[in-house]
Design a protein around this motif. Structure first.
Motif, PDB file in Angstrom:
ATOM      1  N   ASN A   1       0.823  -1.204   0.000  1.00 33.13           N
ATOM      2  CA  ASN A   1       0.000   0.000   0.000  1.00 33.13           C
ATOM      3  C   ASN A   1       0.859   1.256   0.000  1.00 33.13           C
ATOM      4  N   ASP A   2       0.394   2.263  -0.733  1.00 32.76           N
ATOM      5  CA  ASP A   2       1.017   3.580  -0.767  1.00 32.76           C
ATOM      6  C   ASP A   2      -0.019   4.576  -0.231  1.00 32.76           C
ATOM      7  N   PHE A   3       0.346   5.295   0.824  1.00 32.48           N
ATOM      8  CA  PHE A   3      -0.590   6.227   1.462  1.00 32.48           C
ATOM      9  C   PHE A   3      -0.218   7.693   1.210  1.00 32.48           C
ATOM     10  N   THR A   4       0.461   7.971   0.111  1.00 33.96           N
ATOM     11  CA  THR A   4       1.011   9.318  -0.084  1.00 33.96           C
ATOM     12  C   THR A   4       0.229  10.183  -1.079  1.00 33.96           C
ATOM     13  N   GLN A   5      -0.880   9.681  -1.632  1.00 30.83           N
ATOM     14  CA  GLN A   5      -1.602  10.445  -2.660  1.00 30.83           C
ATOM     15  C   GLN A   5      -3.074  10.595  -2.290  1.00 30.83           C
ATOM     16  N   PRO A   6      -3.419  11.460  -1.342  1.00 34.46           N
ATOM     17  CA  PRO A   6      -4.800  11.512  -0.845  1.00 34.46           C
ATOM     18  C   PRO A   6      -5.797  12.283  -1.701  1.00 34.46           C
ATOM     19  N   VAL A   7      -5.322  13.187  -2.560  1.00 31.35           N
ATOM     20  CA  VAL A   7      -6.241  14.032  -3.333  1.00 31.35           C
ATOM     21  C   VAL A   7      -6.500  13.398  -4.699  1.00 31.35           C
ATOM     22  N   PRO A   8      -7.753  13.086  -5.016  1.00 34.81           N
ATOM     23  CA  PRO A   8      -8.038  12.500  -6.330  1.00 34.81           C
ATOM     24  C   PRO A   8      -7.784  13.506  -7.444  1.00 34.81           C
ATOM     25  N   GLY A   9      -7.226  13.017  -8.559  1.00 38.60           N
ATOM     26  CA  GLY A   9      -6.884  13.927  -9.650  1.00 38.60           C
ATOM     27  C   GLY A   9      -6.594  13.193 -10.937  1.00 38.60           C
ATOM     28  N   ASP A  10      -5.635  13.708 -11.715  1.00 37.12           N
ATOM     29  CA  ASP A  10      -5.370  13.185 -13.055  1.00 37.12           C
ATOM     30  C   ASP A  10      -4.898  11.733 -13.046  1.00 37.12           C
ATOM     31  N   ALA A  11      -4.090  11.356 -12.071  1.00 37.09           N
ATOM     32  CA  ALA A  11      -3.598   9.974 -12.030  1.00 37.09           C
ATOM     33  C   ALA A  11      -4.758   8.993 -11.941  1.00 37.09           C
ATOM     34  N   GLN A  12      -5.730   9.322 -11.095  1.00 37.91           N
ATOM     35  CA  GLN A  12      -6.903   8.458 -10.943  1.00 37.91           C
ATOM     36  C   GLN A  12      -7.788   8.515 -12.194  1.00 37.91           C
ATOM     37  N   ARG A  13      -7.952   9.700 -12.760  1.00 35.28           N
ATOM     38  CA  ARG A  13      -8.750   9.821 -13.986  1.00 35.28           C
ATOM     39  C   ARG A  13      -8.180   8.935 -15.097  1.00 35.28           C
ATOM     40  N   ASN A  14      -6.865   8.980 -15.265  1.00 41.32           N
ATOM     41  CA  ASN A  14      -6.237   8.213 -16.334  1.00 41.32           C
ATOM     42  C   ASN A  14      -6.385   6.713 -16.108  1.00 41.32           C
ATOM     43  N   THR A  15      -6.115   6.272 -14.883  1.00 36.86           N
ATOM     44  CA  THR A  15      -6.209   4.842 -14.573  1.00 36.86           C
ATOM     45  C   THR A  15      -7.631   4.319 -14.738  1.00 36.86           C
ATOM     46  N   ILE A  16      -8.593   5.071 -14.227  1.00 34.46           N
ATOM     47  CA  ILE A  16      -9.990   4.627 -14.288  1.00 34.46           C
ATOM     48  C   ILE A  16     -10.521   4.691 -15.715  1.00 34.46           C
ATOM     49  N   THR A  17     -10.091   5.685 -16.478  1.00 39.78           N
ATOM     50  CA  THR A  17     -10.522   5.782 -17.873  1.00 39.78           C
ATOM     51  C   THR A  17     -10.051   4.575 -18.668  1.00 39.78           C
ATOM     52  N   GLU A  18      -8.793   4.174 -18.465  1.00 42.18           N
ATOM     53  CA  GLU A  18      -8.267   3.002 -19.173  1.00 42.18           C
ATOM     54  C   GLU A  18      -9.036   1.741 -18.786  1.00 42.18           C
ATOM     55  N   ALA A  19      -9.363   1.622 -17.512  1.00 39.88           N
ATOM     56  CA  ALA A  19     -10.183   0.488 -17.063  1.00 39.88           C
ATOM     57  C   ALA A  19     -11.566   0.552 -17.704  1.00 39.88           C
ATOM     58  N   GLY A  20     -12.122   1.767 -17.794  1.00 44.44           N
ATOM     59  CA  GLY A  20     -13.451   1.946 -18.376  1.00 44.44           C
ATOM     60  C   GLY A  20     -13.519   1.506 -19.827  1.00 44.44           C
ATOM     61  N   LYS A  21     -12.453   1.716 -20.580  1.00 41.16           N
ATOM     62  CA  LYS A  21     -12.429   1.306 -21.983  1.00 41.16           C
ATOM     63  C   LYS A  21     -12.580  -0.213 -22.106  1.00 41.16           C
ATOM     64  N   VAL A  22     -11.880  -0.940 -21.244  1.00 44.47           N
ATOM     65  CA  VAL A  22     -11.983  -2.405 -21.262  1.00 44.47           C
ATOM     66  C   VAL A  22     -13.369  -2.845 -20.794  1.00 44.47           C
ATOM     67  N   LEU A  23     -13.918  -2.142 -19.831  1.00 43.19           N
ATOM     68  CA  LEU A  23     -15.263  -2.471 -19.342  1.00 43.19           C
ATOM     69  C   LEU A  23     -16.311  -2.235 -20.426  1.00 43.19           C
ATOM     70  N   GLN A  24     -16.123  -1.220 -21.237  1.00 38.89           N
ATOM     71  CA  GLN A  24     -17.039  -1.002 -22.359  1.00 38.89           C
ATOM     72  C   GLN A  24     -16.875  -2.093 -23.416  1.00 38.89           C
ATOM     73  N   GLN A  25     -15.635  -2.506 -23.683  1.00 37.97           N
ATOM     74  CA  GLN A  25     -15.403  -3.579 -24.645  1.00 37.97           C
ATOM     75  C   GLN A  25     -16.100  -4.869 -24.222  1.00 37.97           C
ATOM     76  N   ASN A  26     -16.181  -5.075 -22.911  1.00 38.48           N
ATOM     77  CA  ASN A  26     -16.810  -6.287 -22.372  1.00 38.48           C
ATOM     78  C   ASN A  26     -18.286  -6.067 -22.027  1.00 38.48           C
ATOM     79  N   GLN A  27     -18.824  -4.924 -22.446  1.00 32.26           N
ATOM     80  CA  GLN A  27     -20.247  -4.592 -22.283  1.00 32.26           C
ATOM     81  C   GLN A  27     -20.699  -4.566 -20.828  1.00 32.26           C
ATOM     82  N   ILE A  28     -19.746  -4.291 -19.929  1.00 34.33           N
ATOM     83  CA  ILE A  28     -20.095  -4.110 -18.523  1.00 34.33           C
ATOM     84  C   ILE A  28     -20.540  -2.673 -18.286  1.00 34.33           C
ATOM     85  N   ILE A  29     -19.919  -1.750 -18.997  1.00 36.64           N
ATOM     86  CA  ILE A  29     -20.424  -0.381 -19.095  1.00 36.64           C
ATOM     87  C   ILE A  29     -20.934  -0.204 -20.518  1.00 36.64           C
ATOM     88  N   LYS A  30     -22.119   0.337 -20.669  1.00 32.78           N
ATOM     89  CA  LYS A  30     -22.739   0.461 -21.990  1.00 32.78           C
ATOM     90  C   LYS A  30     -21.871   1.288 -22.936  1.00 32.78           C
TER      91      LYS A  30
END
Length: 323
Positions: free
Chosen positions: A271-300
């Motif tokens: 665990n890394d506890f040094t990044q408490p403020v949500p921002g671009d790093a989280q947006r980028n990671t979640i967006t990439e995950a979202g693309k795969v989720l759309q490919q698998n029709q889990i997100i429309k």
């Protein structure tokens, strides 16, 4: 007649107070939080009584609910059973795409809490070896999403693997008893089977782990911004304390999750506890995950992913609290 008038006035006043409380105003008498074994800061806060201490002057009662996985935390948030809860970013994205009214207000940890795991003696060497195999995963959680991304990276369709939907602990048990060929693991269960059953993490990728979010219900955050800020101040206190007292924080995890000290230590090391403020790093990671989720029709496929991600990640509360 005067008595009736006085009674009517009293009744109106009483109803007004009740309405104010039910609308989540500043006089709301409770705040409902979750704690989770995959969120070490929540365990520290609960053990130390810091949330209760923070709200004592306001006479606000703190109630705690155990979340066994991101899917459970999101169910609690969607059903209005808790006000703030702990979940992985990509799991929160799926839930939000289905209408759960949530926003990510704080990053509790950047974990490597999931990997693909095989049992001791298994012949599996790589993700490619999973074709035609049974793989346990808790659908809708970061380990499940991790599995989908790993398969996608290897050029394997999800339909070419038999995904067995089991809650995390049951997935670990099924792996070591030979009921499945592999498991998309989650700590602390993953650390436990690694140390106690010689299970092996055969595919790891920290960048496919989508952060530990503290999520607030939209209506609660809108009506109670001061309460959200106060809870985040408590989380920030726990984060800074944990960084300075890792050994004690590990002991708290071991006690709450009923783990051996060795298992708890391995989980905390990931665990890394040094990044408490949500921002671009989280947006980028979640967006990439979202693309795969759309490919698998889990997100429309018609969901506007960038808009969804931006609506999920709300850094304003954390920006006020984190120094």
């Amino acid at each position: 007649m005067k008595k009736i008038g006085l009674l009517s006035t009293a009744l109106i006043l009483a109803l007004s107070v009740i309405a104010s409380c039910s609308q989540g105003g500043s006089k709301a008498s409770t705040i409902r939080l979750d704690y989770a074994y995959y969120s070490p800061l929540s365990l520290v806060i609960k053990e130390k009584g810091w949330a209760e201490e923070a709200f004592a002057e306001d006479k606000v009662e703190v109630t705690w609910v155990l979340s066994q996985g991101s899917n459970k935390a999101l169910e609690f948030l969607n059903s209005n059973s808790i006000d703030l809860g702990s979940a992985a970013g990509a799991a929160a994205l799926i839930s939000k795409s289905k209408g759960t009214p949530i926003e990510g207000v704080y990053i509790s940890n950047k974990p490597e809490w999931t990997a693909l795991v095989k049992a001791d003696g298994s012949s599996i060497q790589s993700v490619s070896d999973l074709v035609g195999k049974k793989v346990a995963a808790t659908v809708g959680t970061d380990p499940h999403i991790f599995l989908l991304r790993a398969l996608d990276e290897a050029g394997i369709a999800a339909k070419d693997v038999e995904i067995v939907n089991l809650q995390h602990n049951d997935g670990a048990t099924s792996l070591v008893t030979g009921q499945v060929d592999a498991w998309a693991g989650l700590d602390p269960h993953m650390a436990r089977v690694e140390l106690e059953n010689n299970a092996e993490l055969f595919y790891r990728n920290v960048d496919f782990n989508t952060y530990g979010f503290l999520l607030a219900r939209n209506d609660f955050a809108k009506k109670n911004p001061e309460k959200v800020e106060k809870i985040l101040a408590v989380y920030e206190k726990a984060r800074l304390w944990t960084l300075e007292n890792m050994e004690e924080a590990t002991a708290i995890l071991a006690k709450e999750a009923n783990l051996s000290p060795e298992v708890a230590k391995k989980q905390m090391e990931r665990n890394d506890f040094t990044q408490p403020v949500p921002g671009d790093a989280q947006r980028n990671t979640i967006t990439e995950a979202g693309k795969v989720l759309q490919q698998n029709q889990i997100i429309k496929s018609d969901v506007k992913l960038d808009e969804l991600v931006n609506n999920l990640i709300q850094p304003s509360f954390a920006e006020k609290v984190v120094k």
